[in-house]
Enzyme design. Structure first.
Site, mmCIF file in Angstrom:
data_model
loop_
_atom_site.group_PDB
_atom_site.id
_atom_site.type_symbol
_atom_site.label_atom_id
_atom_site.label_comp_id
_atom_site.label_asym_id
_atom_site.label_seq_id
_atom_site.Cartn_x
_atom_site.Cartn_y
_atom_site.Cartn_z
ATOM 1 C CE1 TYR A 1 -1.419 -0.579 -6.169
ATOM 2 C CE2 TYR A 1 0.875 -1.130 -5.380
ATOM 3 C CZ TYR A 1 -0.167 -0.381 -5.651
ATOM 4 O OH TYR A 1 -0.057 0.638 -4.761
ATOM 5 C CE LYS B 1 -12.356 0.320 4.866
ATOM 6 N NZ LYS B 1 -12.259 1.259 5.987
ATOM 7 C CG ASP C 1 -10.098 2.678 8.071
ATOM 8 O OD1 ASP C 1 -9.699 1.998 8.577
ATOM 9 O OD2 ASP C 1 -11.474 3.210 8.089
ATOM 10 C CG ASP D 1 2.824 1.705 -3.104
ATOM 11 O OD1 ASP D 1 3.696 2.268 -2.665
ATOM 12 O OD2 ASP D 1 2.283 1.774 -4.142
ATOM 13 C CG ASP E 1 5.708 5.971 0.033
ATOM 14 O OD1 ASP E 1 6.467 5.028 0.297
ATOM 15 O OD2 ASP E 1 5.670 6.813 -1.071
#
Ligand code: NAD
Length: 357
Positions: A142, A191, A223, A247, A251
């Protein structure tokens, strides 16, 4: 004790829910003998309307001079067509960076009183869950280099992810410290089978783990983490991860808790100040109707008492009052289901919490 708190009410339901949290803080102040002094500042769409920019310098200065910052939410359809650099969301990134907030704490748990709201299978709900998501907030993709260019197949866009050892160490340390105050387990999500930043992440977390022999460390690929959050959420205690993975996963964690209107957050840096806000947005669809669920913002104020002011007892009192209100059947529209359940307004729910402090 006197504490100065900057209030960034923002847009949409922001002013309604921040007003609720202020009422609860004032009630706590009266009960425990503290004085909270509040200063309103502008950020987001309302700041664009008033000053032409989403984050006026005066707002940054006031926040920096305060002991803590409580934020509602920013943004809304009115400002959606503005160019990226003067969008309301810029205010959030700007505040995080001006206040040096690199750690985002998002607790997510299943309230027994709301288990019917949880979209998971009954046997999973029965076990419950109580986890703390620790998300890196000022690094990674980001904030990396980005742009458009001419590529092999014509025009293309790129974003880059970079993490320094220092950035990984400080967020991992926050997770280990948090785990010591909870059930002593950290799940580090990356990852590492694909990304070099993730391999550095994993290496660094493992090196730091040697300093915390009392904390159990587990690695998990992102994942798999997305699956385990819905298959076996009770297996998580503290989860630490990068800006983008955090992020998305936070959620997901919010959804299995039942309602986005219930989840608080704290963004912390080196000092104690921090920025406290609900995880939801400005809910323009219900703004100005006194329908918003104020609990996420009230619980954010409780986190502020605990982390910014070391007022653990007062924070516990707020959390207990929220639990009790839910157990007693108090519901705002977002969590009111079933025959004969009356939805309370934002101000009524606030009064129910204050009554139970
Ligand atoms: P949102 O979280 O505002 O709303 C999603 C849904 O949840 C809506 O139906 C809304 O009514 C409901 N909801 C959210 N909070 C609620 C509450 N406290 N009580 C009851 N219902 C609630 O997300 P969105 O609709 O995607 O975004 C709306 C605006 O908020 C956008 O401009 C977005 O950029 C902004 N936003 C701001 C923040 C922030 O300030 N931190 C975060 C996310 C989105």
């Amino acid at each position: 004790m006197q504490m100065n708190i900057a209030l960034v009410k923002g847009d949409g339901i922001g002013p309604e829910i921040v007003t609720s949290a202020v009422a609860v803080l004032n009630a706590i102040g009266e009960k425990y003998g503290h004085t909270f002094v509040f200063t309103d500042v502008l950020a987001g769409g309302c700041a664009i309307d008033a000053t032409g920019i989403p984050l006026p310098q005066e707002t940054v200065d006031t926040c920096l001079a305060s002991d803590s910052v409580l934020l509602g939410a920013v943004g809304g359809p009115k400002w959606d067509t503005l160019p990226g650099n003067i969008r309301p969301e810029k205010a959030l990134l700007g505040l995080r960076s001006a206040l040096g907030l690199y750690t985002n704490l998002r607790p997510a748990r299943l309230y027994p009183a709301l288990k019917d709201e949880c979209p998971l299978r009954a046997d999973i709900v029965e076990k419950g869950f109580d986890l703390l998501m620790v998300r890196e907030l000022t690094g990674g993709i980001y904030f990396g280099d980005r742009g458009r260019r001419e590529g092999k197949y014509g025009p293309e866009a790129y974003d880059t992810e970079a993490y320094s050892v220092m950035e990984i160490e400080r967020i991992a340390r926050a997770a280990f410290e948090a785990a010591r105050k909870r059930r002593g387990k950290v799940t580090s999500i990356d990852k590492a089978n694909v990304l070099e930043t993730s391999r550095l992440w994993r290496e660094t977390v493992h090196r730091l783990a040697a300093e915390y022999p009392d904390v159990e460390v587990q690695d998990m690929l992102v994942d798999n983490a997305a699956m385990q959050l819905v298959r076996n959420p009770s297996s998580f205690d503290v989860v630490v991860t990068t800006n983008m993975f955090g992020d998305i996963l936070s959620d997901e964690a919010s959804q299995i808790s039942g309602s986005i209107g219930l989840l608080p957050s704290a963004s912390l840096g080196e000092g104690k100040r921090g920025l406290y806000e609900p995880i939801h947005g400005s809910a323009p669809d219900i703004a100005g109707q006194n329908k918003a669920n104020p609990l996420a913002t009230i619980l954010s104020a409780a986190m502020m008492l605990r982390y910014a002011f070391d007022l653990g007892e007062e924070a516990d009192a707020i959390e207990r009052a929220v639990d009790k209100a839910l157990e007693d059947g108090c519901r705002t529209a977002d969590i009111a289901r079933g025959e004969g359940v009356r939805a309370l307004s934002c101000t009524e729910m606030t009064a129910e919490v204050i009554k139970r402090l």
